[in-house]
Design a protein around this motif. Structure first.
Motif, mmCIF file in Angstrom:
data_model
loop_
_atom_site.group_PDB
_atom_site.id
_atom_site.type_symbol
_atom_site.label_atom_id
_atom_site.label_comp_id
_atom_site.label_asym_id
_atom_site.label_seq_id
_atom_site.Cartn_x
_atom_site.Cartn_y
_atom_site.Cartn_z
ATOM 1 N N ALA A 276 0.853 -1.198 0.000
ATOM 2 C CA ALA A 276 0.000 0.000 0.000
ATOM 3 C C ALA A 276 0.889 1.247 0.000
ATOM 4 O O ALA A 276 0.603 2.237 -0.693
ATOM 5 C CB ALA A 276 -0.888 -0.011 1.236
ATOM 6 N N HIS A 277 1.996 1.143 0.750
ATOM 7 C CA HIS A 277 2.921 2.282 0.874
ATOM 8 C C HIS A 277 3.536 2.649 -0.484
ATOM 9 O O HIS A 277 3.728 3.831 -0.780
ATOM 10 C CB HIS A 277 4.019 1.908 1.876
ATOM 11 N N GLY A 279 2.124 2.037 -3.240
ATOM 12 C CA GLY A 279 1.023 2.320 -4.162
ATOM 13 C C GLY A 279 0.582 1.166 -5.040
ATOM 14 O O GLY A 279 0.083 1.369 -6.131
ATOM 15 N N LEU A 280 0.761 -0.080 -4.549
ATOM 16 C CA LEU A 280 0.269 -1.232 -5.307
ATOM 17 C C LEU A 280 -0.843 -1.903 -4.512
ATOM 18 O O LEU A 280 -0.776 -1.986 -3.292
ATOM 19 C CB LEU A 280 1.398 -2.255 -5.521
ATOM 20 N N LYS A 281 -1.834 -2.421 -5.216
ATOM 21 C CA LYS A 281 -2.915 -3.151 -4.527
ATOM 22 C C LYS A 281 -2.448 -4.584 -4.330
ATOM 23 O O LYS A 281 -2.161 -5.272 -5.297
ATOM 24 C CB LYS A 281 -4.171 -3.100 -5.417
#
Length: 282
Positions: A276-277, A279-281
Motif C-alpha cells: 500500500a505504501h 502504491g500497489l494493490k
C-alpha cells in the motif's frame, strides 16, 4: 520493465516481511522440530514445549534457540519473496483487481506455495536437520555439500510429497480464511488506522485453523527429512504404530501453530502495508 516491476516490488516486500518474522519466531520452530524428533523410550512421560525450551537453553545456552536461523533465513527471505511475487502475478493475471472467491483463494494460495516450496526444498531439508540436533553441520553451504556427497542430490528433495501436502493446503486454507474474514470486515474498520491490527487478527484466526488442519503432514515431513530412508507412507505407519498412535500426528502442534500463525499474520500484514505504501494493490 513495467511488467517486471510490480512482481519485483512484491518480491522485495515479501522478503522484508519474511526477515522480520523469521528472526522473531525461530525458537518456536526449533522447539517444534525437537518435539517431533524426540526418541520415544528415552523420554518417559509427556514432554512439553516448555521443558524442551528449558533443556535447549540449559545445554546450548540462550542462542541455541536460534540454531537453524541461517538456513531459515536462506529459506524464508527468497521463499517468502517468491511466494508473494508468484501470488501477486497469479492474482493480476487471473483476477485483475477483483477480490478472489473462496475457491479462487485456495488455488491462488496453493499455487504460489507450490512454486516457492519446490524451489526452496533443499534449504528446508538442511534447516530441519540443523534444528533436530542430530547432525553436526558447520554452515548451510557445508550442509548442502555434505548431503549431496553422502546421500546424493535426491536427498535434498526428501519429504517433497509431505512438504507439499503440508504447505499447499496450509497456504490455500490460510488465504481462503484470510481473504474471506478480511472481506467481511466493516468498511469503517478496513479504512481506519486500525486496519493493520484488524488484518493481523484475521491472519491469526486463519493461521490457527490452517495450522491445525495441516499438523499431521508436518510431523510426517519432519520424520522423512530427518530419516531420509523413510518413504512418506512408511513414516505415517511408523508414527502411528511405533510411536504414539493418532496423537503422534499432533506432536509439536502448539509451537507450530503459534509460530505459523504469528509468522503468516505478520508476513501478510507487513506485505500489505508495504505494498500500500508503494502504491500497489496487494
Amino acid at each position: 520493465i513495467e511488467v517486471v516491476h510490480p512482481a519485483i516490488k512484491a518480491f522485495m516486500c515479501g522478503s522484508l516481511s519474511g526477515t522480520c518474522s523469521t528472526l522473531l519466531f525461530q525458537p518456536l520452530d526449533l522447539v517444534k522440530t525437537r518435539l517431533q524428533t524426540l526418541q520415544t523410550g528415552v523420554h518417559s512421560g509427556r514432554v512439553g514445549m516448555v521443558s524442551v525450551l528449558l533443556s535447549v537453553v540449559r545445554t546450548e545456552r540462550l542462542l541455541g534457540l536460534w540454531k537453524g536461523v541461517s538456513p531459515s533465513f536462506v529459506r524464508t527471505i527468497p521463499g517468502v519473496g517468491i511466494y508473494f511475487s508468484t501470488y501477486y502475478s497469479l492474482k493480476q493475471h487471473f483476477l485483475q483487481d477483483r477480490c478472489p472467491g473462496a475457491a479462487e483463494a485456495v488455488l491462488l494460495g496453493g499455487g504460489a506455495r507450490t512454486v516457492a516450496g519446490v524451489v526452496m526444498l533443499p534449504v528446508t531439508v538442511v534447516k530441519t536437520r540443523f534444528e533436530c540436533g542430530r547432525y553436526s553441520y558447520g554452515s548451510v553451504i557445508g550442509a548442502l555439500r555434505s548431503v549431496c556427497q553422502t546421500e546424493g542430490p535426491a536427498a535434498l528433495f526428501s519429504g517433497l510429497m509431505a512438504t507439499l501436502l503440508r504447505d499447499v493446503p496450509f497456504s490455500g486454507i490460510y488465504v481462503m480464511f484470510y481473504s474471506q474474514t478480511k472481506a467481511s470486515l466493516p468498511k469503517e474498520i478496513s479504512t481506519s488506522p486500525a486496519a493493520p491490527v484488524a488484518n493481523f487478527s484475521c491472519g491469526v484466526l486463519a493461521g490457527v485453523l490452517a495450522s491445525l488442519i495441516t499438523q499431521p503432514a508436518d510431523v510426517v515431513k519432519t520424520h522423512v527429512q530427518v530419516n531420509p530412508q523413510l518413504k512418506t507412507a512408511e513414516a505415517i505407519r511408523y508414527i502411528y504404530m511405533v510411536e504414539y498412535g493418532l496423537q503422534g500426528f499432533f506432536r509439536g502442534a502448539v509451537p507450530r501453530s503459534l509460530r505459523r500463525t504469528m509468522m503468516a499474520a505478520m508476513a501478510w500484514t507487513v506485505y500489505e502495508q508495504m505494498m500500500a505504501h508503494i502504491g500497489l494493490k496487494s
